[in-house]
Design a protein around this motif. Structure first.
Motif, mmCIF file in Angstrom:
data_model
loop_
_atom_site.group_PDB
_atom_site.id
_atom_site.type_symbol
_atom_site.label_atom_id
_atom_site.label_comp_id
_atom_site.label_asym_id
_atom_site.label_seq_id
_atom_site.Cartn_x
_atom_site.Cartn_y
_atom_site.Cartn_z
ATOM 1 N N THR A 103 0.828 -1.208 0.000
ATOM 2 C CA THR A 103 0.000 0.000 0.000
ATOM 3 C C THR A 103 0.857 1.251 0.000
ATOM 4 N N TYR A 104 1.812 1.311 0.913
ATOM 5 C CA TYR A 104 2.683 2.487 0.968
ATOM 6 C C TYR A 104 3.591 2.551 -0.259
ATOM 7 N N GLY A 105 4.023 1.388 -0.743
ATOM 8 C CA GLY A 105 4.866 1.368 -1.941
ATOM 9 C C GLY A 105 4.160 1.947 -3.147
ATOM 10 N N ASP A 106 2.846 1.732 -3.249
ATOM 11 C CA ASP A 106 2.082 2.292 -4.357
ATOM 12 C C ASP A 106 2.097 3.819 -4.337
ATOM 13 N N LEU A 107 2.366 4.384 -3.181
ATOM 14 C CA LEU A 107 2.425 5.838 -3.037
ATOM 15 C C LEU A 107 3.856 6.353 -3.072
ATOM 16 N N GLY A 108 4.794 5.457 -3.408
ATOM 17 C CA GLY A 108 6.192 5.849 -3.492
ATOM 18 C C GLY A 108 6.906 5.901 -2.162
ATOM 19 N N ILE A 109 6.319 5.259 -1.134
ATOM 20 C CA ILE A 109 6.905 5.263 0.202
ATOM 21 C C ILE A 109 7.424 3.867 0.517
#
Length: 337
Positions: A103-109
């Motif tokens: 989930t956070y990876g999808d936001l570049g985090i």
């Protein structure tokens, strides 16, 4: 409540992690097969244990306008995804920490893989009364489960084997509540603090960006716009092969392959200048991530334009764009992103 073999293995992995021992990881080619993590030496010295206990482990916070509600929206895309222990691939399934990381990876985090590490990411929140949507909720001591808070005493999580990603009540008081993004004006300061304390090598252009052309510029632009320097490097790799003089058949120019009208709108006077191109590309990607709240969609918008992504409600059905998104993701993975 029975959690099956997968749950037992997960608990063993979490316990070993809390004790500073070499973690157990699932073999990526065989779901449910437990092996020692490749490349981990088994050094259980005091120094390595101390390093593992530091706050904010391997978490790069995007900032750049990303909010808790953005996190919630990104997590809801995975509702109904089967629980699969050890998986971070939503095409196959997700476990609890896999859901949070994805989930956070999808936001570049970028967040660490294991739930006990995620329970140290970002900044601490004192209590459920202070929790906000998007916060990470971690349970038990040692931590063996995580979810994403939605508000109103609800969270989204991948509960256990045989279940699926779903919305459920916060069934007990979390042992840890962590805030990785913030809606307040100090989001940039939080991001800078996390990035400076966790990945100074990446931000200086050394470490994982060592040997990458223009690594220092990717790091500086990433810090300014709150996105991963590795993501910028991956886009440049796919767009131009790091060639600052590249010109496409449709007229896109420079390292980041900006169209003249796009470059002008981004304030880029000379798309063939590496620094201007990288900062322009970073500005555009940061905008796309805020607007579409998904890394694949942000990349699709970079390639085909935001209008096309909105028109088709996802990655446009253009052969070039369909191929472009996985190419960049593969390049990002090769950089360790």
């Amino acid at each position: 409540m029975s959690v099956g073999v997968g749950g037992v293995l997960s608990r063993i992995s979490e316990l070993r992690g809390q004790l500073g021992l070499k973690p157990l990881e699932t073999d990526p080619t065989t779901t449910g097969t437990v092996t020692t993590k490749p490349g981990v030496s088994g050094d259980n010295s005091f120094a390595s244990m101390l390093a593992g206990a530091t706050d904010n482990p391997a978490a790069t916070t995007a900032g750049g306008g990303t909010s808790g509600n953005d996190v919630v929206a990104a997590a809801k895309k995975y509702l109904g995804t089967p629980y699969v222990f050890g998986s971070t691939d939503p095409g196959k399934g997700l476990d609890c920490s896999g859901l949070v990381q994805r989930t956070y990876g999808d936001l570049g985090i970028q967040l660490p893989r294991n739930s006990w590490q995620q329970a140290k990411a970002g900044q601490p929140v004192a209590s459920m009364a202070d929790a906000k949507p998007g916060d990470i909720l971690a349970f038990d001591a040692p931590v063996d489960h995580v979810g994403i808070y939605l508000g109103n005493n609800q969270m989204i999580a991948a509960p256990k084997p045989g279940d699926h990603v779903k919305i459920q009540k916060v069934y007990e008081t979390p042992t840890h509540i962590r805030r990785v993004v913030t809606d307040s004006a100090d989001s940039a300061a939080v991001a800078a603090q996390n990035m400076a304390s966790v990945r100074p090598a990446a931000l200086s252009g050394s470490g994982s960006l060592a040997g990458v052309p223009y690594g220092d510029l990717f790091a500086k632009a990433g810090a300014k716009y709150g996105i991963s320097p590795k993501l910028l490097a991956a886009v440049a790799k796919v767009e131009s092969g790091y060639n600052p003089n590249a010109v496409s058949k449709v007229g896109a120019r420079g390292l980041m392959q900006l169209m003249p009208t796009t470059a002008k709108g981004l304030g880029v006077g000379n798309a063939f200048d590496p620094e201007q191109a990288i900062f322009g590309g970073a500005k555009l990607l940061a905008h796309n991530l805020r607007e579409f709240k998904s890394l694949p969609l942000a990349l699709a918008a970079y390639n085909a334009g935001g209008g096309a992504v909105k028109k088709y409600g996802g990655i446009p059905p253009f052969a070039e764009t369909q191929a472009y998104v996985p190419k960049v993701q593969k390049a990002l993975a090769a950089l360790g992103g």
